[in-house]
Design a protein around this motif. Structure first.
Motif, PDB file in Angstrom:
ATOM      1  N   VAL A 158      54.290  70.378  32.590  1.00  0.00           N
ATOM      2  CA  VAL A 158      54.520  69.593  33.817  1.00  0.00           C
ATOM      3  C   VAL A 158      53.254  68.812  34.198  1.00  0.00           C
ATOM      4  O   VAL A 158      53.327  67.631  34.533  1.00  0.00           O
ATOM      5  N   ASP A 159      52.084  69.470  34.060  1.00  0.00           N
ATOM      6  CA  ASP A 159      50.814  68.766  34.351  1.00  0.00           C
ATOM      7  C   ASP A 159      50.630  67.568  33.421  1.00  0.00           C
ATOM      8  O   ASP A 159      50.264  66.480  33.853  1.00  0.00           O
ATOM      9  N   ASP A 160      50.895  67.826  32.111  1.00  0.00           N
ATOM     10  CA  ASP A 160      50.730  66.745  31.119  1.00  0.00           C
ATOM     11  C   ASP A 160      51.668  65.577  31.422  1.00  0.00           C
ATOM     12  O   ASP A 160      51.291  64.417  31.310  1.00  0.00           O
ATOM     13  N   LEU A 161      52.905  65.919  31.798  1.00  0.00           N
ATOM     14  CA  LEU A 161      53.891  64.872  32.086  1.00  0.00           C
ATOM     15  C   LEU A 161      53.449  64.014  33.270  1.00  0.00           C
ATOM     16  O   LEU A 161      53.585  62.797  33.262  1.00  0.00           O
ATOM     17  N   GLN A 162      52.906  64.713  34.270  1.00  0.00           N
ATOM     18  CA  GLN A 162      52.435  63.996  35.461  1.00  0.00           C
ATOM     19  C   GLN A 162      51.299  63.040  35.078  1.00  0.00           C
ATOM     20  O   GLN A 162      51.287  61.874  35.463  1.00  0.00           O
ATOM     21  N   GLU A 163      50.377  63.575  34.267  1.00  0.00           N
ATOM     22  CA  GLU A 163      49.239  62.758  33.822  1.00  0.00           C
ATOM     23  C   GLU A 163      49.729  61.594  32.962  1.00  0.00           C
ATOM     24  O   GLU A 163      49.273  60.458  33.109  1.00  0.00           O
ATOM     25  N   LEU A 164      50.695  61.884  32.084  1.00  0.00           N
ATOM     26  CA  LEU A 164      51.232  60.840  31.204  1.00  0.00           C
ATOM     27  C   LEU A 164      51.854  59.706  32.017  1.00  0.00           C
ATOM     28  O   LEU A 164      51.598  58.529  31.762  1.00  0.00           O
ATOM     29  N   SER A 165      52.667  60.078  33.030  1.00  0.00           N
ATOM     30  CA  SER A 165      53.331  59.025  33.802  1.00  0.00           C
ATOM     31  C   SER A 165      52.289  58.202  34.562  1.00  0.00           C
ATOM     32  O   SER A 165      52.442  57.002  34.728  1.00  0.00           O
TER      33      SER A 165
ATOM     34  N   GLY B 173      48.937  64.998  24.435  1.00  0.00           N
ATOM     35  CA  GLY B 173      47.492  64.842  24.584  1.00  0.00           C
ATOM     36  C   GLY B 173      46.952  63.548  23.987  1.00  0.00           C
ATOM     37  O   GLY B 173      46.203  62.820  24.645  1.00  0.00           O
ATOM     38  N   LEU B 174      47.340  63.248  22.740  1.00  0.00           N
ATOM     39  CA  LEU B 174      46.801  62.048  22.086  1.00  0.00           C
ATOM     40  C   LEU B 174      47.335  60.768  22.725  1.00  0.00           C
ATOM     41  O   LEU B 174      46.638  59.757  22.743  1.00  0.00           O
ATOM     42  N   THR B 175      48.563  60.827  23.257  1.00  0.00           N
ATOM     43  CA  THR B 175      49.120  59.634  23.934  1.00  0.00           C
ATOM     44  C   THR B 175      48.273  59.323  25.166  1.00  0.00           C
ATOM     45  O   THR B 175      47.918  58.166  25.417  1.00  0.00           O
ATOM     46  N   ILE B 176      47.944  60.372  25.918  1.00  0.00           N
ATOM     47  CA  ILE B 176      47.120  60.180  27.125  1.00  0.00           C
ATOM     48  C   ILE B 176      45.737  59.659  26.716  1.00  0.00           C
ATOM     49  O   ILE B 176      45.225  58.698  27.301  1.00  0.00           O
ATOM     50  N   ALA B 177      45.164  60.281  25.666  1.00  0.00           N
ATOM     51  CA  ALA B 177      43.828  59.873  25.205  1.00  0.00           C
ATOM     52  C   ALA B 177      43.823  58.394  24.812  1.00  0.00           C
ATOM     53  O   ALA B 177      42.906  57.654  25.173  1.00  0.00           O
ATOM     54  N   MET B 178      44.858  57.971  24.110  1.00  0.00           N
ATOM     55  CA  MET B 178      44.961  56.571  23.678  1.00  0.00           C
ATOM     56  C   MET B 178      44.967  55.626  24.894  1.00  0.00           C
ATOM     57  O   MET B 178      44.244  54.629  24.929  1.00  0.00           O
ATOM     58  N   HIS B 179      45.777  55.963  25.914  1.00  0.00           N
ATOM     59  CA  HIS B 179      45.840  55.117  27.118  1.00  0.00           C
ATOM     60  C   HIS B 179      44.480  55.053  27.811  1.00  0.00           C
ATOM     61  O   HIS B 179      44.065  53.992  28.280  1.00  0.00           O
ATOM     62  N   LEU B 180      43.802  56.205  27.875  1.00  0.00           N
ATOM     63  CA  LEU B 180      42.506  56.237  28.570  1.00  0.00           C
ATOM     64  C   LEU B 180      41.467  55.394  27.827  1.00  0.00           C
ATOM     65  O   LEU B 180      40.686  54.663  28.448  1.00  0.00           O
TER      66      LEU B 180
ATOM     67  N   VAL C 171      49.069  57.627  33.555  1.00  0.00           N
ATOM     68  CA  VAL C 171      48.323  56.709  32.675  1.00  0.00           C
ATOM     69  C   VAL C 171      49.228  55.622  32.105  1.00  0.00           C
ATOM     70  O   VAL C 171      48.798  54.488  31.917  1.00  0.00           O
ATOM     71  N   GLU C 172      50.499  55.970  31.857  1.00  0.00           N
ATOM     72  CA  GLU C 172      51.402  54.946  31.312  1.00  0.00           C
ATOM     73  C   GLU C 172      51.665  53.844  32.331  1.00  0.00           C
ATOM     74  O   GLU C 172      51.847  52.685  31.969  1.00  0.00           O
ATOM     75  N   ALA C 173      51.695  54.223  33.606  1.00  0.00           N
ATOM     76  CA  ALA C 173      51.927  53.220  34.651  1.00  0.00           C
ATOM     77  C   ALA C 173      50.616  52.538  35.039  1.00  0.00           C
ATOM     78  O   ALA C 173      50.608  51.623  35.853  1.00  0.00           O
ATOM     79  N   GLY C 174      49.505  53.004  34.473  1.00  0.00           N
ATOM     80  CA  GLY C 174      48.187  52.446  34.818  1.00  0.00           C
ATOM     81  C   GLY C 174      47.803  52.793  36.248  1.00  0.00           C
ATOM     82  O   GLY C 174      46.976  52.112  36.857  1.00  0.00           O
ATOM     83  N   ALA C 175      48.434  53.845  36.795  1.00  0.00           N
ATOM     84  CA  ALA C 175      48.201  54.204  38.199  1.00  0.00           C
ATOM     85  C   ALA C 175      47.031  55.175  38.334  1.00  0.00           C
ATOM     86  O   ALA C 175      47.186  56.289  38.823  1.00  0.00           O
ATOM     87  N   PHE C 176      45.869  54.781  37.826  1.00  0.00           N
ATOM     88  CA  PHE C 176      44.695  55.632  38.010  1.00  0.00           C
ATOM     89  C   PHE C 176      43.469  54.744  38.151  1.00  0.00           C
ATOM     90  O   PHE C 176      43.423  53.625  37.635  1.00  0.00           O
ATOM     91  N   GLN C 177      42.502  55.257  38.881  1.00  0.00           N
ATOM     92  CA  GLN C 177      41.284  54.483  39.150  1.00  0.00           C
ATOM     93  C   GLN C 177      40.288  54.727  38.034  1.00  0.00           C
ATOM     94  O   GLN C 177      40.110  55.866  37.593  1.00  0.00           O
ATOM     95  N   MET C 178      39.630  53.674  37.580  1.00  0.00           N
ATOM     96  CA  MET C 178      38.578  53.843  36.562  1.00  0.00           C
ATOM     97  C   MET C 178      37.251  53.551  37.248  1.00  0.00           C
ATOM     98  O   MET C 178      37.096  52.512  37.883  1.00  0.00           O
ATOM     99  N   ASP C 179      36.335  54.508  37.124  1.00  0.00           N
ATOM    100  CA  ASP C 179      35.025  54.312  37.730  1.00  0.00           C
ATOM    101  C   ASP C 179      34.043  53.986  36.600  1.00  0.00           C
ATOM    102  O   ASP C 179      33.266  54.834  36.149  1.00  0.00           O
ATOM    103  N   LEU C 180      34.097  52.724  36.131  1.00  0.00           N
ATOM    104  CA  LEU C 180      33.269  52.334  34.976  1.00  0.00           C
ATOM    105  C   LEU C 180      31.823  52.100  35.399  1.00  0.00           C
ATOM    106  O   LEU C 180      31.570  51.353  36.343  1.00  0.00           O
TER     107      LEU C 180
END
Ligand code: ADP
Length: 383
Positions: free
Chosen positions: A210-217, A346-353, A219-228
């Motif tokens: 469930v945690d992974d799914l939440q994270e996946l959705s 895991g790798l799908t999330i890593a790829m998006h990040l 990152v796939e939606a690009g709904a996260f802040q990047m602090d570059l």
């Protein structure tokens, strides 16, 4: 009131024709008498008296017989001119009718087809397409309509597949928990620590999923802040190494990193990059048997830092390599589950990040039992 395209076109042509006829008639009213009189007088050697002729026979200016003949001639000429004007007007109206009919058909039939296709798509027929003809604006509209329909079809099929995959992934641990609970209730399974540990493991698997799914959705939606910001890659690698050192020791696998501390800074979000590295190093540990080795290496090529995690583990057969970044993809589902592996997210999330950093992530492997190397690139802070 709904006026269709053909009628609108015809009315616009009609307007142009009426304006042209009126302009012609008005111009003729003022220009023709003068011109006619001039030409006649040149022919007969008489002084020009066109305006008198246009006003009618015996215009009251006291011209002679010749002028009277001239007036009669001009009156006939005017009548024939008006007649020709009426015929010309009628023919032009007819031509306008035909042209507006064909042009409106040419324009409205693809638009009509697109209207029907969009209605079918909204009813769930995502395979609907329109025929894209011509290289004009309507043709371009039809092609971009088809591209939109294709994208919608892909999204819909991904949505269906996601629902199928998620239910499948949820079903497995849920079935195990339900089976164990039923066994306990029926007294078939002993109520001991092993049974409870097993149930606990499955519940953990569920909550991880469930945690992974939440994270996946996210990152796939690009709904996260990047602090570059400029960060040293050694810091991120040290964090992953420290985090895993005990697990590596207990599994009998060596973890080494040959990252130099004086490497240029990279432009990264430390937390997100740490998350990627934890995933890659965690996978390397999971798929490397006892006695194996995992090495983290970094080098610079063309304004980018290349960071690789190489292991001497089970490897990935070439035919599976293109799929391992797909969500829920696992090379060997049963092996992954037995070894406590995740659900293939895991790798799908890593790829998006990594892509959100402007980098790339890929995997290489010589084949089964010949180890794997995962490499990602990150732009340097100095650009
Ligand atoms: P999982 O959580 O199942 O490990 P990932 O998305 O991280 O999911 O990985 C997808 C699949 O790629 C894994 O199930 C495994 O089959 C394969 N894989 C990932 N890393 C490695 C590795 N270092 N060695 C061999 N196979 C790997």
């Amino acid at each position: 009131m709904k006026i269709n395209l053909g009628v609108r076109l015809f009315l616009s042509y009609l307007l142009v024709i009426v304006v042209a006829v009126v302009v012609l008639a008005v111009a003729a009213q003022f220009a023709l008498p003068g011109a006619y009189g001039r030409h006649l007088s040149m022919m007969e050697g008489m002084p020009a008296s066109g305006e008198g002729m246009w006003t009618g026979m015996g215009g009251g200016r006291g011209q002679g017989q010749a002028a009277g003949d001239g007036n009669g001639l001009f009156s006939s000429f005017r009548t024939s001119f008006n007649e020709a004007l009426v015929w010309a007007g009628l023919v032009t109206v007819l031509v306008a009718l035909c042209v507006s009919f064909f042009v409106s058909r040419r324009l409205s039939s693809p638009i009509h087809a697109m209207t029907l296709a969009s209605q079918r798509i909204s009813e769930g027929h995502y395979d609907e397409r329109v025929r894209s003809t011509g290289n004009d604006e309507v043709g371009h509209l039809a092609s971009s309509f088809n591209r939109m329909a294709e994208k919608l079809e892909q999204t819909e099929s991904m949505r269906r597949q996601l629902i199928g995959d998620v239910s499948h992934e949820l079903r497995t641990p849920l079935t195990a928990i339900r089976g164990s609970m039923e066994g306990l209730i029926d007294g078939i399974l002993p109520a001991n620590i092993e049974t409870f540990t097993q149930i606990h493991q499955e519940a953990n698997r569920l909550s991880r999923l469930v945690d992974d799914l939440q994270e996946l959705s996210r990152v796939e939606a690009g709904a996260f802040q990047m602090d570059l910001k400029p960060v040293p890659v050694s810091g991120v690698v040290d964090f992953a190494v420290k985090r895993f050192s005990r697990s590596f020791k207990s599994r009998g696998v060596t973890l080494t990193s040959d990252i130099l501390t004086d490497l240029p800074l990279i432009m990264a979000d430390e937390d997100r990059l740490g998350q990627v590295l934890l995933n890659l190093v965690g996978n390397a540990l999971q798929y490397t048997p006892q006695g194996g080795k995992v090495t983290i290496h970094a080098e610079i090529h063309d304004h980018e830092m290349y960071v690789s995690v190489a292991d001497t583990g089970v490897g990935i057969p070439g035919k599976f390599l293109p799929y391992i970044f797909d969500r829920f993809y696992r090379v060997d589902k049963s092996r992954s589950r037995q070894t406590g592996g995740g659900s293939g997210i895991g790798l799908t999330i890593a790829m998006h990040l990594i892509e959100a950093h402007g980098g790339r992530l890929w995997a290489e492997s010589e084949g089964e039992n010949r180890g794997s190397t995962f490499t990602f690139t990150i732009p340097l802070a100095s650009g």
